[in-house]
Design an enzyme around this catalytic site. Sequence first.
Site, short mmCIF file in Angstrom:
data_model
loop_
_atom_site.label_atom_id
_atom_site.label_comp_id
_atom_site.label_asym_id
_atom_site.label_seq_id
_atom_site.Cartn_x
_atom_site.Cartn_y
_atom_site.Cartn_z
N GLU A 144 0.90 -1.16 0.00
CA GLU A 144 0.00 0.00 0.00
C GLU A 144 0.93 1.20 0.00
O GLU A 144 1.20 1.81 1.02
CB GLU A 144 -0.92 -0.03 1.23
CG GLU A 144 -2.26 0.66 0.99
CD GLU A 144 -2.17 2.18 0.98
OE1 GLU A 144 -1.33 2.73 0.24
OE2 GLU A 144 -2.94 2.80 1.71
N GLU A 153 4.35 8.43 -3.58
CA GLU A 153 5.08 7.95 -2.40
C GLU A 153 6.26 7.05 -2.77
O GLU A 153 6.76 6.31 -1.93
CB GLU A 153 4.12 7.21 -1.46
CG GLU A 153 3.09 8.12 -0.81
CD GLU A 153 2.24 7.40 0.22
OE1 GLU A 153 2.46 6.19 0.43
OE2 GLU A 153 1.36 8.04 0.81
#
Length: 689
Positions: A144, A153
């Site tokens: 995730e 990210e």
Amino acid sequence: MRSFCGRVDPAAGASDLAEDSEEYDHHQEIARSCYADMLHDHDRNEKYRQGIFGAVARVKARGQKVIVLDIGTGTGLLSMMAVSAGADLCYAVEVFRPTAEAARCIVEKNGFSDKIKIINKHSTEVTVGPDGDMQMKANVLVTELFDTELIGEGALPSYEHAHLNLVQAGCEAVPHRARVYAQLVESELLWSWTQLQPVEVEGARLVPPPAVVGCAGAHSVCDVQLSQVPPDSFTPLSPVCTMFSVDFSKAVSSAPQCHSSQFVARSSGGAQVVLSWWDLDMDPSGAVVCSMAPSWTYAKPETAPWRDHWMQSVYFLPAERKVKEGEVLSLSVCHDDYSLWYSLQTDSPTDTKMDVLPSRPCCSCRAHLVWNRPRFGEINDRRRTESYVRALRSVLRDDGVCLSVSDGSLLPVYAHMLGAKKVFSLENSRMSKQVVEQVLESNAMKGSVELLEIRADQLTSEHLGGEMISVLLGEPYFSTSLLPWHSLSFWYSRTALAGLLRADATVLPRSATLQLLAVEFQDLWRIRAPCGTCEGFDVTPMDEMVQRSLDFRESREAEPHPLWEYPCRALSHPTEVMTFDFTQCVPEQPISSQGLLPVLRTGRCHGVVLWMEYHLTDDITVSGGLVGPISDQGDCEWSRHRKQGVYFFTSPWDTSGDERAAVSYSFTFDPCEGDVKMAFSMESRDPTP
């Protein structure tokens, strides 16, 4: 390693970084993160559960031991799902030490510590081997690593490294693949967030500088709850295009790439903005899909899952381009390993990998560095500008000397256009000074406003040419402000300038009031709701220490939120709870206010909203909160330009059974700190005689 946290000094109108002490409670940072939102996201959790159970079952069907690598484990929830599905061993990697410690406690509390190993490293530092962090490579990869932009990210470098070093060839991946979608639109509302529009000031026209008009704008993504952008506020020029996909079960490249999608223009208009989102296939067949699409793409918008940890993105084209209905166009998206950007062409280049990408939008005019997107929208708000112009017209004198105290404000320009004899403006930075100078030069007003790059307490009579100030004005707006009352730094500037004000000087705004409203949130309550047993899965994802942070620390102060993105119902009337008189200096003693806020509608009171209203004159007010009347059902319309303060109660208060329910409030403004302290409780008010 030293760490720092942001700190705002409202009294000084400044912000800086303060070094954390060893006692700094990083668990509060965990509580402030979006873990609560993710853990309450039943759609996300259920889709991950289905994907993980399916992947484990497929590996078992091949007669293999199931070794899972969970990158970015957070609270450890996905690792616990994998073990519950039958995984033999799970390596759970988390780089942030306090979160890794919390995950270790949670895993132990739920009885999984014998099969889950927490590794407190970045995944690219993890080693495999007899003496390594992992004894063997994994055959199931669970991650995730996604943000609103999908790759922001560092997902691509992490996947690239994992496939080269940490997982077996042909591994199962959850999620299995991702797709990125985009739609080209024309939107006056969204375009006003990046382009300065011409302004009419009593028949005179103020035009934006050519450097701003021709600037590609800020390169950072604009993340937004696109479901709250009304479909009638934009015109689709393209269908929803699939821009590219990434298969996470195979080797992933973080090399720069460009992808394009050809389409026929659906209507004529100005191509300005790209709306973008993505979805995840949690299994190879694509039967389990977790979508980030805005609600207005659903046949039944009310069925769209709500989440705040993943939203949608708005990208602005470097320049507006006119297109015609039926025209064949190609929308291109480029990405490096962390960000995306879009462009529009008439041809259709093939998808490519390249060492040097077409140029990414980058601000060259400085305005997009001085003004953020809500600030652009605020400056472009015609009704708001008209309010300030009317107020200025009512207080200006032919022989007036005006001084403006706000960051990057156009108020001093308006004052000059309205006939003020001399206009000065204090600017907090050289860059904001340069932006206002561009506006003046582009409108043949160079030198008409003297811009001073100094603080109010540094200003002397010599700076003003020996003149005294007859009109002190401000919006007030300061780039350092986080909460609504942080703009009270204008009051401190007014106090520092007291010796330079004429005895009959006008201060605009005259005063400000802090407003209070009890509300029931449609969804925003989830970000601070307790996370006991995770919805849809029988584990407890929050350890006791982190839970205390969520339940107690978070309820002791207000947080800034743009409430136009987060619908709520008013349960009370808006109420003025504090007044700040700018015609007087900041008092030496604290200002306090207590009272009861009657609850008028039934519902679950999740907290209160606070905002500032600025009273420019006796009859002209500008609101940083409610900008329209509350409907009979309690629906609220909030300013898109300013964030409101939200104080979440520790647990919601059910007001359905008590006609005398009221919120008891207590406020104290501390002039030494320039901040507002507050406390609330639910009470039963006395019955009306």
